[in-house]
Write a protein that holds these residues in place. Sequence first.
Motif, PDB file in Angstrom:
ATOM      1  N   PHE A 211       0.905  -1.216   0.308  1.00 58.79           N
ATOM      2  CA  PHE A 211       0.071  -0.109  -0.045  1.00 58.79           C
ATOM      3  C   PHE A 211       0.801   1.190   0.025  1.00 58.79           C
ATOM      4  CE2 PHE A 211      -1.840   3.371   2.401  1.00 58.79           C
ATOM      5  CZ  PHE A 211      -2.972   3.800   1.793  1.00 58.79           C
ATOM      6  N   TRP A 212       1.897   1.129   0.944  1.00 57.63           N
ATOM      7  CA  TRP A 212       2.906   2.483   0.969  1.00 57.63           C
ATOM      8  C   TRP A 212       3.832   2.386  -0.265  1.00 57.63           C
ATOM      9  CZ3 TRP A 212       8.016   4.157   1.221  1.00 57.63           C
ATOM     10  CH2 TRP A 212       8.224   5.252   1.725  1.00 57.63           C
ATOM     11  N   PHE A 213       4.424   1.366  -0.479  1.00 54.35           N
ATOM     12  CA  PHE A 213       5.494   1.341  -1.439  1.00 54.35           C
ATOM     13  C   PHE A 213       4.916   1.705  -2.839  1.00 54.35           C
ATOM     14  CE2 PHE A 213       8.185  -0.684   1.455  1.00 54.35           C
ATOM     15  CZ  PHE A 213       9.408   0.212   1.414  1.00 54.35           C
ATOM     16  N   LEU A 214       3.545   1.462  -2.991  1.00 48.09           N
ATOM     17  CA  LEU A 214       3.406   1.706  -4.533  1.00 48.09           C
ATOM     18  C   LEU A 214       3.215   3.218  -4.719  1.00 48.09           C
ATOM     19  CD1 LEU A 214       0.278  -0.758  -4.650  1.00 48.09           C
ATOM     20  CD2 LEU A 214       2.199  -0.549  -6.336  1.00 48.09           C
ATOM     21  N   GLU A 215       3.069   4.064  -3.744  1.00 41.78           N
ATOM     22  CA  GLU A 215       3.080   5.245  -4.091  1.00 41.78           C
ATOM     23  C   GLU A 215       4.424   5.951  -4.617  1.00 41.78           C
ATOM     24  OE1 GLU A 215       1.312   8.865  -3.092  1.00 41.78           O
ATOM     25  OE2 GLU A 215       0.399   7.021  -2.739  1.00 41.78           O
ATOM     26  N   ILE A 216       5.566   5.148  -4.390  1.00 40.83           N
ATOM     27  CA  ILE A 216       6.858   5.503  -4.938  1.00 40.83           C
ATOM     28  C   ILE A 216       6.609   5.611  -6.685  1.00 40.83           C
ATOM     29  CG2 ILE A 216       9.334   5.051  -5.184  1.00 40.83           C
ATOM     30  CD1 ILE A 216       9.002   3.601  -2.586  1.00 40.83           C
ATOM     31  N   PHE A 217       5.776   4.651  -7.159  1.00 40.01           N
ATOM     32  CA  PHE A 217       5.722   4.691  -8.526  1.00 40.01           C
ATOM     33  C   PHE A 217       4.665   5.363  -9.424  1.00 40.01           C
ATOM     34  CE2 PHE A 217       6.937   0.555  -6.581  1.00 40.01           C
ATOM     35  CZ  PHE A 217       8.131   0.335  -7.401  1.00 40.01           C
ATOM     36  N   ILE A 218       3.934   6.446  -8.591  1.00 40.81           N
ATOM     37  CA  ILE A 218       3.107   7.233  -9.233  1.00 40.81           C
ATOM     38  C   ILE A 218       3.804   8.409  -9.859  1.00 40.81           C
ATOM     39  CG2 ILE A 218       0.973   6.556  -7.809  1.00 40.81           C
ATOM     40  CD1 ILE A 218       1.260   9.217  -6.695  1.00 40.81           C
ATOM     41  N   SER A 219       3.446   8.702 -11.035  1.00 41.83           N
ATOM     42  CA  SER A 219       4.235  10.057 -11.662  1.00 41.83           C
ATOM     43  C   SER A 219       4.000  11.379 -10.839  1.00 41.83           C
ATOM     44  CB  SER A 219       3.696  10.301 -12.985  1.00 41.83           C
ATOM     45  OG  SER A 219       1.973  10.735 -12.875  1.00 41.83           O
ATOM     46  N   THR A 220       2.953  11.536  -9.964  1.00 36.87           N
ATOM     47  CA  THR A 220       2.792  12.820  -9.354  1.00 36.87           C
ATOM     48  C   THR A 220       3.427  12.530  -7.652  1.00 36.87           C
ATOM     49  OG1 THR A 220       0.729  12.016  -8.384  1.00 36.87           O
ATOM     50  CG2 THR A 220       0.745  13.359 -10.373  1.00 36.87           C
ATOM     51  N   PHE A 221       4.276  11.623  -7.600  1.00 36.82           N
ATOM     52  CA  PHE A 221       5.062  11.483  -6.381  1.00 36.82           C
ATOM     53  C   PHE A 221       5.594  12.775  -5.672  1.00 36.82           C
ATOM     54  CE2 PHE A 221       8.897  10.568  -3.786  1.00 36.82           C
ATOM     55  CZ  PHE A 221       8.242   9.960  -2.771  1.00 36.82           C
ATOM     56  N   ASN A 222       5.208  12.890  -4.410  1.00 35.80           N
ATOM     57  CA  ASN A 222       5.734  14.040  -3.855  1.00 35.80           C
ATOM     58  C   ASN A 222       6.037  13.631  -2.232  1.00 35.80           C
ATOM     59  OD1 ASN A 222       3.736  15.155  -1.993  1.00 35.80           O
ATOM     60  ND2 ASN A 222       2.671  15.000  -3.980  1.00 35.80           N
ATOM     61  N   TYR A 223       7.093  13.868  -1.741  1.00 34.38           N
ATOM     62  CA  TYR A 223       7.448  13.458  -0.399  1.00 34.38           C
ATOM     63  C   TYR A 223       6.563  13.853   0.828  1.00 34.38           C
ATOM     64  CZ  TYR A 223      12.041  12.368  -2.243  1.00 34.38           C
ATOM     65  OH  TYR A 223      13.057  11.685  -3.057  1.00 34.38           O
ATOM     66  N   HIS A 224       5.984  14.960   0.545  1.00 28.57           N
ATOM     67  CA  HIS A 224       4.699  15.354   1.383  1.00 28.57           C
ATOM     68  C   HIS A 224       3.616  14.425   1.703  1.00 28.57           C
ATOM     69  CE1 HIS A 224       0.926  17.414   2.537  1.00 28.57           C
ATOM     70  NE2 HIS A 224       1.758  17.992   3.426  1.00 28.57           N
ATOM     71  N   ASP A 225       3.048  13.928   0.568  1.00 23.94           N
ATOM     72  CA  ASP A 225       1.983  13.054   0.497  1.00 23.94           C
ATOM     73  C   ASP A 225       2.506  11.426   0.896  1.00 23.94           C
ATOM     74  OD1 ASP A 225       0.635  15.032  -0.413  1.00 23.94           O
ATOM     75  OD2 ASP A 225       0.179  14.115  -2.408  1.00 23.94           O
ATOM     76  N   ALA A 226       3.718  11.342   0.723  1.00 22.32           N
ATOM     77  CA  ALA A 226       4.298   9.985   0.911  1.00 22.32           C
ATOM     78  C   ALA A 226       4.574   9.919   2.491  1.00 22.32           C
ATOM     79  CB  ALA A 226       5.610   9.635   0.065  1.00 22.32           C
ATOM     80  N   LEU A 227       4.960  11.071   3.054  1.00 17.48           N
ATOM     81  CA  LEU A 227       5.022  11.058   4.516  1.00 17.48           C
ATOM     82  C   LEU A 227       3.588  10.855   5.172  1.00 17.48           C
ATOM     83  CD1 LEU A 227       7.056  11.420   6.812  1.00 17.48           C
ATOM     84  CD2 LEU A 227       6.499  13.804   6.659  1.00 17.48           C
ATOM     85  N   ILE A 228       2.590  11.610   4.674  1.00 17.23           N
ATOM     86  CA  ILE A 228       1.438  11.500   5.153  1.00 17.23           C
ATOM     87  C   ILE A 228       0.845  10.098   4.942  1.00 17.23           C
ATOM     88  CG2 ILE A 228      -1.004  12.369   4.943  1.00 17.23           C
ATOM     89  CD1 ILE A 228       0.040  15.010   4.571  1.00 17.23           C
ATOM     90  N   ASN A 229       1.060   9.526   3.863  1.00 16.59           N
ATOM     91  CA  ASN A 229       0.618   8.210   3.776  1.00 16.59           C
ATOM     92  C   ASN A 229       1.253   7.225   4.621  1.00 16.59           C
ATOM     93  OD1 ASN A 229      -0.826   8.990   1.692  1.00 16.59           O
ATOM     94  ND2 ASN A 229       0.083   7.703   0.059  1.00 16.59           N
ATOM     95  N   LEU A 230       2.627   7.234   4.951  1.00 13.88           N
ATOM     96  CA  LEU A 230       3.197   6.682   5.971  1.00 13.88           C
ATOM     97  C   LEU A 230       2.772   6.627   7.311  1.00 13.88           C
ATOM     98  CD1 LEU A 230       5.661   4.730   6.510  1.00 13.88           C
ATOM     99  CD2 LEU A 230       7.003   6.759   6.931  1.00 13.88           C
ATOM    100  N   VAL A 231       2.444   7.777   7.648  1.00 14.55           N
ATOM    101  CA  VAL A 231       1.533   8.116   9.207  1.00 14.55           C
ATOM    102  C   VAL A 231       0.568   7.243   9.122  1.00 14.55           C
ATOM    103  CG1 VAL A 231       0.431   9.852  10.587  1.00 14.55           C
ATOM    104  CG2 VAL A 231       2.607  10.482   9.475  1.00 14.55           C
ATOM    105  N   MET A 232      -0.283   7.447   8.133  1.00 13.01           N
ATOM    106  CA  MET A 232      -1.746   6.568   7.871  1.00 13.01           C
ATOM    107  C   MET A 232      -1.527   5.171   7.943  1.00 13.01           C
ATOM    108  SD  MET A 232      -3.823   8.907   7.996  1.00 13.01           S
ATOM    109  CE  MET A 232      -4.884   7.427   8.154  1.00 13.01           C
ATOM    110  N   VAL A 233      -0.479   4.657   7.500  1.00 16.03           N
ATOM    111  CA  VAL A 233       0.176   3.265   7.614  1.00 16.03           C
ATOM    112  C   VAL A 233       0.266   2.838   9.125  1.00 16.03           C
ATOM    113  CG1 VAL A 233       1.905   1.505   7.157  1.00 16.03           C
ATOM    114  CG2 VAL A 233       0.817   2.761   5.263  1.00 16.03           C
ATOM    115  N   VAL A 234       1.118   3.636   9.752  1.00 16.92           N
ATOM    116  CA  VAL A 234       1.067   3.587  11.112  1.00 16.92           C
ATOM    117  C   VAL A 234       0.010   3.364  12.010  1.00 16.92           C
ATOM    118  CG1 VAL A 234       2.384   4.592  13.143  1.00 16.92           C
ATOM    119  CG2 VAL A 234       3.556   4.441  11.060  1.00 16.92           C
ATOM    120  N   ILE A 235      -0.782   4.357  11.780  1.00 20.40           N
ATOM    121  CA  ILE A 235      -2.010   4.579  12.354  1.00 20.40           C
ATOM    122  C   ILE A 235      -2.913   3.364  12.209  1.00 20.40           C
ATOM    123  CG2 ILE A 235      -4.378   5.827  12.404  1.00 20.40           C
ATOM    124  CD1 ILE A 235      -3.022   8.195  11.874  1.00 20.40           C
TER     125      ILE A 235
END
Length: 270
Positions: A211-235
Amino acid sequence: MKLLKQLLNFYLNSSIHVALSCYALVRITFHVFHIQYDNPMALFVFFGTIVGYNFVKYDALVRVKKKPIGNLLKIIALCSLISIVLVGYYFFQLKRITQIVSFGILAITALYTLPFFPNRSNARNWAGVKIYIVSLCWVGATLVLPLINAEIPFTSDFFIKCIQRFILVFVLILVFEIIDLANDDPHLKTVPQMIGVKKTKLLGFLLLIPFWFLEIFISTFNYHDALINLVMVVILMLFIAFANPNRSKYYTSFWVEAVPVFWWLMLAYN
């Protein structure tokens, strides 16, 4: 205090809370694909979720079990009726192709609720099927419909986000199935019934990795959204870890279902 609890129960039982979660996922779709806010689309999903969930929850109660309709159920029925009117209003503001696809999602919801086939129960009671049908409906309503209505082409980003969204809803339902383990009919063959609570939790943890690692492969990848997604994974991992059949119904019906809302708020206001 009693009044507040009654209001909270109405808010949850009338499916307003789960509708807010679907609305939040639509807003996340707008954010990810840079779609200008589409009020008819977002509110169509919001009110459509109220109608769909209330139909699924209370149809059998009234139609099959023929239980007397109390005051709370009457208010919920009124809320659903208002939502049906609003769904119709916003439906006619959507593009034709969006309307057609929305009928497909409606058909799946109806299949989930009504026994269409002779000598068979509805799809909700088919062994092991529920979790997949619900996940597909959420992907369709909160991701596919907004993109179709915005005329966004189906690129690789779309398919990645479909997989992510499916995993998210699948994992959320796993938590529900753990909490409901003691009350679910054994014939449903939910994931915890089939593999046990510990392995279900492990499955949830493992699914959150792609779920989180797929974020790396999208063309609109940005660190801000990836970090928030990581927070959601932890939650989500914490919700999975602390889930057990003895938890209060509010653990899932309020807190777990609020995960998409927290996610949307973090993306919108950071």
